[in-house]
Design an enzyme around this catalytic site. Structure first.
Site, mmCIF file in Angstrom:
data_model
loop_
_atom_site.group_PDB
_atom_site.id
_atom_site.type_symbol
_atom_site.label_atom_id
_atom_site.label_comp_id
_atom_site.label_asym_id
_atom_site.label_seq_id
_atom_site.Cartn_x
_atom_site.Cartn_y
_atom_site.Cartn_z
ATOM 1 N N GLU A 228 33.622 45.506 45.837
ATOM 2 C CA GLU A 228 33.434 44.708 47.037
ATOM 3 C C GLU A 228 32.019 44.141 47.100
ATOM 4 O O GLU A 228 31.043 44.779 46.743
ATOM 5 C CB GLU A 228 33.765 45.483 48.316
ATOM 6 C CG GLU A 228 33.953 44.586 49.543
ATOM 7 C CD GLU A 228 34.944 43.448 49.311
ATOM 8 O OE1 GLU A 228 34.526 42.416 48.737
ATOM 9 O OE2 GLU A 228 36.116 43.578 49.692
ATOM 10 N N ASP B 261 39.796 41.458 50.224
ATOM 11 C CA ASP B 261 39.966 40.670 51.452
ATOM 12 C C ASP B 261 41.028 39.595 51.280
ATOM 13 O O ASP B 261 41.048 38.614 52.002
ATOM 14 C CB ASP B 261 38.636 40.053 51.875
ATOM 15 C CG ASP B 261 38.054 39.117 50.815
ATOM 16 O OD1 ASP B 261 38.640 39.011 49.704
ATOM 17 O OD2 ASP B 261 37.004 38.506 51.078
#
Length: 427
Positions: free
Chosen positions: A215, A379
């Site tokens: 991430e 995401d």
């Protein structure tokens, strides 16, 4: 021609990658494939196809020997368009992958991969891959057994060395459960592609590379620019391993009259923990020692705390101290973390290690959430392309011996391109 005989087929089905990892006490908690069984005894369905005109579905089983029965798909989809709707988890955890929901990056639902876009041979059998284009993707947010926070895990996928791009992100692995970017360390997935620049830290040359999506960045090492060489194989074994973070180094001295401002972390935060009356700095130290990622602490004695007892502040970073009365402190030592990248030719040879070392700053300890993604970012970034043949996720950090045995099993499975193979077709 290389004949595939029944004896070889029987041996191939006798043991799968998950049997190897299970025997090494790092069991599979996810096992997905559209081409073969990943346990020797698995005789269930591999995936489900959705027929576009009438929205009917069909589960695709395995043949004796463990390879996908693609004839079932051929009959069901003949003359019509089909997509891969579900990829079943062969592990006891039943973490089946379905097309993904909207997320923070791509606000629309993902679609299933074209079920007939890529046909290949595995073990001499014609089978179909999950050949993903931009907008295709799979996810499971509510999982069982998947690593969370700083728990150790290993994951690998077999992918195509010819079908990739620089879009974000062709991932398989651990991701956020809310489909949003929740910050560094909230996911850990194996990535394959040639993304480079900005937060995408590609290696040498033009790629493609195996990297880890943790991430807010793709990593090939613990720094922005890695020296990882490009991976140039038709079929690629891509592996990422995430270890538990362990404190290193001896603690520093207990310093009276020294404060470290900022970087307050749980469990005490910026306001500090008010300790019971007559507590000592040892009680504050115990809080830090029990907290993953706590680098040290600041202790305010009861006599000058202004509270009912002493105050303790637990710290995630302690780079520069300053003199201050009524504040005492101790640096206990860093949590650098540990992870690795391995990869190899899925048709021959052993694995190579491309990284084995500490995590990048800000990524230890990890804050993994335990969802599973395929073909997308945490995401729901949805601009990548790639091919998925098989992949597993384990409970625990696997041994090198187990990894090599799994690689040998992948090679023995017999991945081959349908158009160029000299392997005798088994039907």
């Amino acid at each position: 021609m290389l004949a595939i005989v029944a004896v070889v087929l029987g041996l191939a089905a006798a043991e799968g990658p998950c049997d190897i990892y299970d025997a090494a006490h790092t069991p599979c908690v996810a096992a997905h494939s559209t081409v073969r069984a990943l346990y020797g005894a698995y005789d269930g369905y591999l995936y489900q196809v959705l027929r576009a005109p009438d929205k009917l579905t069909k589960d695709i089983p395995v043949l004796p020997g463990g390879f996908a029965n693609s004839a079932v798909q051929d009959k069901f989809c003949e003359g019509d368009s089909c997509s891969i709707n579900i990829i079943y988890d062969q592990s006891p955890q039943k973490n089946h992958l379905e097309t993904g929901p909207p997320g923070g990056a791509c606000h629309r639902s993902d679609t299933g991969a074209n079920a007939t876009a890529e046909k290949l041979l595995v073990g001499g059998h014609p089978v179909y891959a999950a050949h993903l284009k931009s907008g295709n993707g799979y996810r499971r947010d509510k999982t069982s057994g998947i690593a969370k926070d700083d728990e150790p895990e290993t994951m690998y996928m077999v992918t195509s060395g010819k079908n990739y791009n620089g879009g974000c992100c062709f991932d398989y692995g651990n991701a956020e459960t809310d489909n949003l970017d929740d910050g560094p360390g909230t996911m850990e997935a194996v990535y394959f592609g040639n993304a480079k620049g900005g937060l995408n830290h590609g290696g040498a040359g033009a790629g493609p590379w195996i990297m880890a999506d943790m991430e807010n960045a793709l990593w090939g090492a613990d720094r922005v620019e890695s020296s990882e060489p490009p991976i140039k194989h038709d079929f690629v074994t891509a592996m990422v391993k995430g270890d538990r973070s362990v404190r290193i180094g001896a603690p520093g001295p207990y310093e009276e009259g020294v404060d470290y401002g900022g970087s307050d972390m749980a469990p005490c935060g910026a306001d500090g923990c008010i300790l019971p009356k007559n507590s000592t700095y040892s009680d504050c130290e115990a809080k830090c020692q029990a907290t993953a990622g706590c680098l040290g602490y600041v202790f305010g004695e009861e006599a000058c705390s202004g509270k009912s007892g002493p105050i303790c502040w637990t710290k995630a970073n302690m780079e520069k101290g300053a003199k201050r009365s009524c504040r005492n402190s101790r640096v206990l030592g860093p949590f650098p973390g540990h992870w690795a990248i391995k990869g190899g030719n899925a048709q021959s040879g052993k694995l190579s290690t491309y990284w084995d070392g500490r995590r990048a700053p800000g990524y230890a300890p990890m804050k993994k959430q335990g969802a599973i993604i395929l073909g997308i970012g945490g995401d729901n970034s949805c601009s990548a392309v790639g091919t998925f043949y098989e992949g597993v996720m384990t409970q625990g950090y696997t041994t090198d011996a187990a990894d090599e045995a799994v690689q040998a099993n992948i090679v023995a499975a017999g991945y081959a391109d349908l158009s160029t193979s000299s392997t005798e077709l088994v039907v």
